[in-house]
Design a protein around this motif. Structure first.
Motif, mmCIF file in Angstrom:
data_model
loop_
_atom_site.group_PDB
_atom_site.id
_atom_site.type_symbol
_atom_site.label_atom_id
_atom_site.label_comp_id
_atom_site.label_asym_id
_atom_site.label_seq_id
_atom_site.Cartn_x
_atom_site.Cartn_y
_atom_site.Cartn_z
ATOM 1 N N SER A 1 -2.206 23.983 14.246
ATOM 2 C CA SER A 1 -0.886 24.459 14.336
ATOM 3 C C SER A 1 -0.493 25.287 15.247
ATOM 4 O O SER A 1 0.592 25.252 16.129
ATOM 5 N N LEU A 2 -1.524 25.540 16.062
ATOM 6 C CA LEU A 2 -1.181 26.209 17.239
ATOM 7 C C LEU A 2 -0.973 25.627 19.020
ATOM 8 O O LEU A 2 0.162 25.772 19.086
ATOM 9 N N ARG B 1 2.964 25.012 17.466
ATOM 10 C CA ARG B 1 4.211 25.737 17.472
ATOM 11 C C ARG B 1 4.525 26.161 19.106
ATOM 12 O O ARG B 1 5.820 26.411 20.172
ATOM 13 N N GLN B 2 3.007 26.554 19.554
ATOM 14 C CA GLN B 2 2.814 27.349 21.332
ATOM 15 C C GLN B 2 3.125 25.845 22.380
ATOM 16 O O GLN B 2 3.161 26.103 23.626
ATOM 17 N N GLU C 1 -9.090 30.592 17.949
ATOM 18 C CA GLU C 1 -7.786 31.243 18.468
ATOM 19 C C GLU C 1 -7.234 31.632 19.527
ATOM 20 O O GLU C 1 -5.978 31.348 20.357
ATOM 21 N N THR C 2 -7.515 32.858 19.649
ATOM 22 C CA THR C 2 -7.543 33.824 20.004
ATOM 23 C C THR C 2 -7.450 33.466 21.859
ATOM 24 O O THR C 2 -6.436 33.669 22.797
ATOM 25 N N LEU D 1 -5.292 30.400 23.174
ATOM 26 C CA LEU D 1 -3.346 30.891 23.170
ATOM 27 C C LEU D 1 -3.682 31.300 24.498
ATOM 28 O O LEU D 1 -2.478 31.245 24.948
ATOM 29 N N HIS E 1 -9.228 22.297 21.734
ATOM 30 C CA HIS E 1 -9.539 22.911 20.574
ATOM 31 C C HIS E 1 -10.481 22.681 20.114
ATOM 32 O O HIS E 1 -11.404 23.118 18.801
#
Length: 964
Positions: A95-96, A99-100, A490-491, A494, A350
């Protein structure tokens, strides 16, 4: 006013930058009172369309209406779990990343990173991609992606032909287990070059001096994996180049193919987090040995240094080689699948090496468990090493397919290309989405068909070592570079993504005024449907009754594009403009051959043409003859007539860009086309500049026989930092039978040139973008967009002409949708180079226009219809301010070397350093506009030393050991 008209205006006013009042101001600046009157002055009257309304295209509508309509169309697609394989597999996009990256305009609206100082984020992401591929394959040189696996294989074949250096070696040996779409593309590419493809079991290959290369597929279309070492050795005994098409997940477990002495590795990274999307877009890869680095097709990111001595990235070696080498170029590829390659690189970051290995091991374990179950159910299975796929021949295959479909599964129909009811077998390919429940459900289906009890597989423990027994395996650690091991949360990931985003200039920040590249609005409403599962999850070889939504959308696009261009047939298969060029020229050659004129092989190309034109012509088996341009930038009619007459009996085609590469509507375009037709040739029109024509004039009506369209320019598919793109072609009625086909398509015509791209409709997954644009704009909206594009370009030309002479103009001293500024005199008087101005524009908050093309020492500017008058003025103000800085050099008030232009761009590090030995202030260097004190885009690095990077090529990340 009707509601539908209001809704149309609602989107139209968002797509077009200048409002009605601004348009009047611009017209007044140009001395015109009316837009229609202005257009009549720009476009030659003999080709200007007189209609303003046409019912063959729908009326424009609102975003909401278009989305609802497209959703209804998408829902006609039937979603089933496709286990068909053949190069396309289910995958889970984190998802990251979705979306990003995929849905983030900072990534998808950026341009190709030719201006490296403001492209460091994308370049780093591509550098990571190259590192991933190099580590995966064990080969030191990997490019920044290609269009798809099939075209990557074709590029490998042509590289092998040029690198082999054996006279009269024209035989290329191909593994019989190669994917059918790959084989078809190889055959399409081989024919015009006189290459003879031989297909067989690799163990039966005969190597002699006639062989220049070999292509192996690991695993093959049936899933088999085997040790290719002996075949590679045999190839090398006759100095043939060995290429291996590999599956990236299988390669994680197997010994890197480069360690087995393969010369080239190609494949697709679709399995690394990229949706199937009906066949594309998907990034391919190309990796090779050091000695072949200068033959690598496409783009290569390399490491260099900037003027402050800091590490910086840029495109290396063969960057834009077509513009330099033209008909001597080794490839016509000038684009890539950057956005998809970046997604794949982040997928690897990831998951990390252990996560990727776990995915591969889970797939092979599930396949093995299923295979055991098959045997327990008395299905005959060949005993071979496999990765993810298994083929089964059985008498009740039609029943298996029928039952599987009822339970929601599409299986591979054997033989390939057969229908379910005539199937002689079935095949299944497991993927990242497969699980124990799926295996159990499949075995239940097969047990029911075979009237056997469902096997209990709980007691079976799968040994990976036994599964891969006898195969060379990966033993050494891989992906040890920091970037693939630091960002597990994820932090952190991102933040790393955001760190890269801040180094990149995109349409998010300001105008990208590149000539011939049409960096217009890519509306969010146009982009959102590509993420719908009803589009993104469809396999390209799904039975046709399940893809009625795609068929409807594609049919709409073919009809709309055909009407807008005046052509009888459209093919959406080419997935780049270069591929459209190649397809169009092959069609012309095939038509000549069908007329008994195989000898027609001369292609006339103006010297101003885009470099891919001559490169494509050579690929199509043509000989290029250049046509001169006159002092106004137009085709020299006398030279054209003389050469058309000289080569009359052999004339195949003219390639012409319209409006011209020099940014003007040539008034004699009909005469130009007539000259070629008189001598038996066909006219190929390069559609790079179609944004000046849509709704205003039609190439198919004023003489063109073939035209490629750039959906990633004119029809709003974003550039994605250098891809994806779509380059469909339109053809006249007599050429329709020759349009591209596909080996697994039921509708192919026997006259077809064959496959151009791996999927039947190329990069079909992004076609919803152009469908939305056309549906919302309608005919009148498209006509308005083209008109404002012309108005904006002429406004910029008029504003800047007193400071930088506009090099070419057409009738009435007007340009088309772009203008060329002549800077050559400034270089002579001050030493200021065009690059200096390009880099200085970064300090003003702009991406540079196209530099030194089509004329050295010039800037080509295309503002597009989507930029507001305020932004156009801001750009003009920047260019005028830079001219004043140049004037200071001319007047002796500024040093010829130690000045803001020569030091541009100015980085935050340079501006905040304790030492400042320049004769101008820090503020003058970094904040030439007052507004930049509040809103400043900082170049990540200072000016890059390109020559250093080519002399010291580094194209992959450093290992952890090298960093320590």
């Amino acid at each position: 006013m009707e509601a539908s008209s209001i809704y149309c205006e609602e989107f139209l006013t968002r797509h077009i930058g200048p409002n009605a009042l601004d348009q009047q101001k611009m017209l007044q600046e140009l001395g015109h009172s009316d837009l229609a009157e202005f257009i009549a002055k720009v476009i030659p009257s003999e080709i200007l369309e007189k209609k303003s309304i046409d019912t063959k295209l729908p009326w424009g509508c609102s975003e909401t209406e278009a989305l609802e309509e497209l959703n209804e169309i998408a829902n006609k697609n039937i979603l089933k779990r496709s286990l068909i394989g053949l190069g396309y597999y289910g995958t889970a996009t984190p998802s990251l990343i979705k979306r990003q990256i995929l849905e983030n305009p900072s990534w998808y609206t950026a341009y190709t990173p030719y201006q490296a100082e403001i492209s460091q984020g994308r370049l780093e992401a591509l550098f990571n991609f190259q590192t991933l591929i190099s580590e995966l394959t064990g080969l030191p040189i990997a490019n920044a992606s290609l269009l798809d696996e099939g075209t990557a294989a074709a590029e490998a074949m042509t590289v092998s032909l040029s690198a082999c250096k054996k006279q009269n070696a024209k035989h290329y040996l191909v593994d019989r287990e190669v994917f059918p779409q790959t084989l078809s593309i190889l055959q399409t590419r081989a024919k015009p070059l006189g290459i003879k493809i031989e297909i067989d079991d690799p163990k039966k290959f005969i190597f002699d001096e006639s062989v220049f290369g070999v292509l192996l597929q690991l695993p093959g279309k049936n899933g088999e994996i085997w040790n290719p070492v002996q075949i590679i050795k045999k190839a090398h005994t006759v100095n043939a180049i060995a290429t291996v098409a590999i599956d990236p997940l299988a390669q994680i477990l197997l010994a890197p193919i480069g360690k087995l002495d393969a010369d080239i590795a190609i494949g697709s990274v679709q399995r690394l987090g990229i949706p199937i999307a009906f066949g594309g877009p998907h990034a391919a890869f190309f990796a090779t040995k050091e000695k072949f680095k200068r033959q690598v097709p496409g783009r290569l990111v390399g490491k260099s240094i900037d003027t402050e001595g800091n590490t910086a990235l840029r495109l290396a070696l063969q960057t834009r080689e077509q513009h330099i080498r033209r008909d001597k170029a080794t490839s016509n590829i000038c684009t890539a699948q950057v956005l998809l390659a970046i997604m794949a690189s982040f997928f690897a970051i990831h998951h990390g090496p252990e996560g990727l290995k776990a995915i591969a091991e889970r797939i092979i374990n599930l396949r093995r468990k299923f295979e055991i179950g098959l045997k327990k159910l008395d299905y005959k299975v060949q005993d071979i090493n496999r990765f993810d796929s298994i083929d089964v021949i059985c008498s009740h295959a039609p029943e298996v397919h029928k039952e599987a479909l009822s339970k929601g599964f599409n299986l591979r129909i054997l033989p390939l290309g057969a229908r379910e009811e005539s199937a002689q077998g079935f095949g299944i390919s497991f993927d990242e989405l497969s699980n124990e429940r799926e295996v159990k459900l499949l075995l239940e289906i097969l047990a029911d068909v075979n009237k056997k009890p469902i096997p209990d597989l709980h007691e079976f423990k799968i040994s990976l070592a036994e599964e891969l027994d006898g195969l060379p395996l990966r033993k050494e650690p891989w992906l040890e570079q920091a970037v693939f091991n630091l960002y597990r949360s994820e932090t952190e990931l991102l933040r790393y993504m955001q760190q890269l985003v801040t180094k990149d200039f995109s349409l998010v920040h300001g105008m990208i005024p590149l000539g011939s590249c049409t960096m217009k609005l890519n509306a969010c409403s146009e982009l959102s449907p590509i993420s719908w599962a009803t589009f993104s999850s469809i396999h390209p070889f799904t039975p046709s009754y399940q893809t009625l939504g795609y068929q409807k959308m594609i049919s709409d696009l073919e009809d709309w594009l055909g009407y807008l261009t005046g052509f009888s047939g459209i093919s959406l298969q080419p997935n780049a403009g270069s591929q459209g060029e190649f397809a169009g020229l092959l069609i012309i050659r095939s038509w000549h051959n069908s007329c008994g004129e195989e000898h027609r092989n001369i292609c006339l190309i103006p010297t101003s043409a885009h470099g891919t034109n001559p490169a494509s012509a050579v690929m199509a088996g043509m000989k290029v003859v250049p046509i001169q341009c006159d002092e106004n930038g137009n085709i020299d009619i006398n030279d054209l007539q003389n050469k058309a007459k000289l080569y009359s009996s052999k004339l195949a085609a003219l390639m012409v860009t319209y409006p011209s590469t020099h940014g003007v509507f040539e008034v004699q375009i009909r005469k130009i086309c007539n000259i070629i037709h008189t001598h038996g040739g066909q006219v190929y029109l390069d559609g790079a500049n179609l944004n000046a024509q849509v709704g205003l004039c039609k190439p198919g009506k004023y003489g063109a026989d073939v035209c490629h369209l750039n959906l990633h320019k004119t029809f709003c598919i974003p550039h994605g930092g250098g891809g994806p793109g779509v380059g469909p072609i339109g053809v006249a009625q007599h050429l329709v039978p020759y349009l591209p086909s596909h080996p697994l398509s039921k509708n192919s015509q026997k006259e077809s040139i064959g496959a151009i791209s791996a999927a039947p409709w190329g990069s079909a997954g992004i076609l919803p973008i152009s469908w939305m644009y056309l549906r919302m704009m309608g005919y009148k909206g498209l006509q308005k967009a083209s008109s404002i594009a012309l108005l904006s370009a002429n406004y910029v030309a008029r504003k800047l002409n007193p400071y930088y002479p506009v090099l070419f103009t057409g009738a009435h001293h007007l340009v088309a949708h772009e203008c060329i500024l002549d800077l050559r005199e400034l270089k002579r008087s001050t030493g200021v180079e065009v690059d200096d101005i390009a880099k200085r524009l970064m300090d003003y908050g702009f991406h540079a226009p196209t530099i030194s093309w089509p004329v050295a020492g010039t800037l080509m500017i295309e503002p597009t219809e989507s930029e507001s008058l305020n932004e156009l003025d801001r750009f003009c103000d920047a260019m005028i301010a830079i001219r004043k800085e140049i004037q200071a050099i001319e007047d002796g008030r500024s040093d010829t070397q130690n000045n803001p232009l020569k030091h541009a761009p100015h980085t935050l590090t340079a501006i905040t350093s304790e030492e400042w030995d320049r004769p101008y202030s820090r503020r003058e260097g970094a904040f030439p506009f007052e507004i930049q004190l509040k809103n400043k885009f900082w170049p990540a690095v200072s000016r890059i030393n390109n020559a250093y990077g080519d002399r010291n090529l580094v194209c992959t990340c450093s290992s952890m050991e090298e960093l320590s």
